[in-house]
Write a protein that holds these residues in place. Structure first.
Motif, short mmCIF file in Angstrom:
data_model
loop_
_atom_site.label_atom_id
_atom_site.label_comp_id
_atom_site.label_asym_id
_atom_site.label_seq_id
_atom_site.Cartn_x
_atom_site.Cartn_y
_atom_site.Cartn_z
N GLU A 29 0.84 -1.20 0.00
CA GLU A 29 0.00 0.00 0.00
C GLU A 29 0.88 1.25 0.00
O GLU A 29 1.86 1.34 0.73
N ARG A 30 0.52 2.22 -0.82
CA ARG A 30 1.24 3.48 -0.89
C ARG A 30 0.28 4.66 -0.79
O ARG A 30 -0.90 4.54 -1.11
N LYS A 31 0.84 5.79 -0.36
CA LYS A 31 0.07 7.03 -0.26
C LYS A 31 0.78 8.12 -1.05
O LYS A 31 2.00 8.09 -1.20
N ALA A 32 0.02 9.07 -1.56
CA ALA A 32 0.61 10.19 -2.30
C ALA A 32 -0.24 11.43 -2.09
O ALA A 32 -1.43 11.34 -1.78
N GLY A 54 -9.24 8.27 -3.10
CA GLY A 54 -8.91 9.44 -3.90
C GLY A 54 -9.11 9.22 -5.39
O GLY A 54 -9.69 8.23 -5.82
N LYS A 55 -8.60 10.15 -6.18
CA LYS A 55 -8.72 10.09 -7.63
C LYS A 55 -7.34 10.25 -8.27
O LYS A 55 -6.56 11.10 -7.86
N ILE A 56 -7.09 9.44 -9.28
CA ILE A 56 -5.82 9.49 -10.01
C ILE A 56 -6.09 9.75 -11.48
O ILE A 56 -6.87 9.04 -12.11
N ARG A 57 -5.43 10.77 -12.00
CA ARG A 57 -5.61 11.14 -13.40
C ARG A 57 -4.62 10.39 -14.28
O ARG A 57 -3.43 10.32 -13.97
N THR A 86 0.54 9.27 -14.63
CA THR A 86 -0.50 9.14 -13.60
C THR A 86 -0.22 10.17 -12.51
O THR A 86 0.91 10.31 -12.05
N GLN A 87 -1.27 10.89 -12.12
CA GLN A 87 -1.13 11.99 -11.16
C GLN A 87 -2.32 12.02 -10.21
O GLN A 87 -3.47 11.85 -10.63
N CYS A 88 -2.05 12.26 -8.93
CA CYS A 88 -3.12 12.38 -7.94
C CYS A 88 -3.86 13.71 -8.11
O CYS A 88 -3.23 14.77 -8.14
#
Length: 218
Positions: A29-32, A54-57, A86-88
């Motif tokens: 598991e990772r967080k950003a 959350g949402k990742i673009r 990919t971006q948060c």
């Protein structure tokens, strides 16, 4: 144009079922943080990620232009070894597994493959839809298509209106439809003046005349 979810299938829910808990244990598991770039095109690690929070673009970038392929939401899956960034869009959490490990999982749990195929099929459909929109449709048509699709996916019908909690601000909607923030803001304002929509707040609107909205995209 630009569906907010790749699929109605939530892999996170699938993995949390008792029979698939051994699979879940193989993911880290990772967080950003918001706006953080998670993976660059052709990332050196070939990983599979599943969004937990959350949402990742997911987007392509050429020179000064960007083309958003989709917004990943909890339960969506994606591979990091692609030509996409990919971006948060907000603080997020996601599960990560190597592609090699993921292949072993699919061999061990063949029934899990069906979920993956459907998600990837939706991603391909979404990409083709976006390309078709950018090439053959103007901004108004793309925005209308986005709103109509979003209403069909997650709209709440109240009497003759449809409440739509997009969870996206104007800038993020603009990313999805391939337009500037200002253009989308002006169009939404025009829709509001025409009695087609009513803006509740930055991320929520009410569609008051769906037929008229659809007619703008035809």
């Amino acid at each position: 144009m630009g569906r907010m979810k790749l699929s109605n299938i939530n892999l996170l829910e699938t993995l949390n079922s008792p029979e698939y808990l051994p699979i879940l244990a193989t993911f880290s598991e990772r967080k950003a943080r918001k706006k953080e770039i998670l993976f660059l095109p052709n990332h050196y690690e070939n990983n599979v990620i599943i969004v937990k929070k959350g949402k990742i673009r997911v987007y392509l970038a050429f020179d000064d232009k960007e083309f958003t392929l989709s917004i990943l939401e909890p339960g969506d899956v994606f591979s990091t070894h692609t030509r996409a960034y990919t971006q948060c869009l907000e603080d997020c959490e996601f599960l990560v597994s190597s592609a090699e490990n993921f292949r072993k999982i699919i061999k061990q749990y063949p029934s899990f493959t069906f979920n993956i195929i459907q998600v990837l099929g939706d991603l391909l459909h979404n990409s083709i839809t976006i390309i078709n929109g950018l090439v053959f449709k103007d901004v108004t048509e793309r925005l209308v298509e986005f709103l109509v699709n979003a209403a069909e996916e997650k709209g709440i019908i109240t009497e003759q209106e449809i409440k739509l909690n997009l969870g996206l601000n104007i800038e993020q909607i603009a990313m999805l439809v391939g337009a500037s923030r200002q253009t989308v803001s002006v169009l939404l304002s025009d829709f509001s003046k025409a009695g087609i929509i009513h803006r509740v707040d930055q991320r929520t609107l009410i569609i008051t005349n769906m037929e008229l909205l659809k007619s703008l995209g035809s």
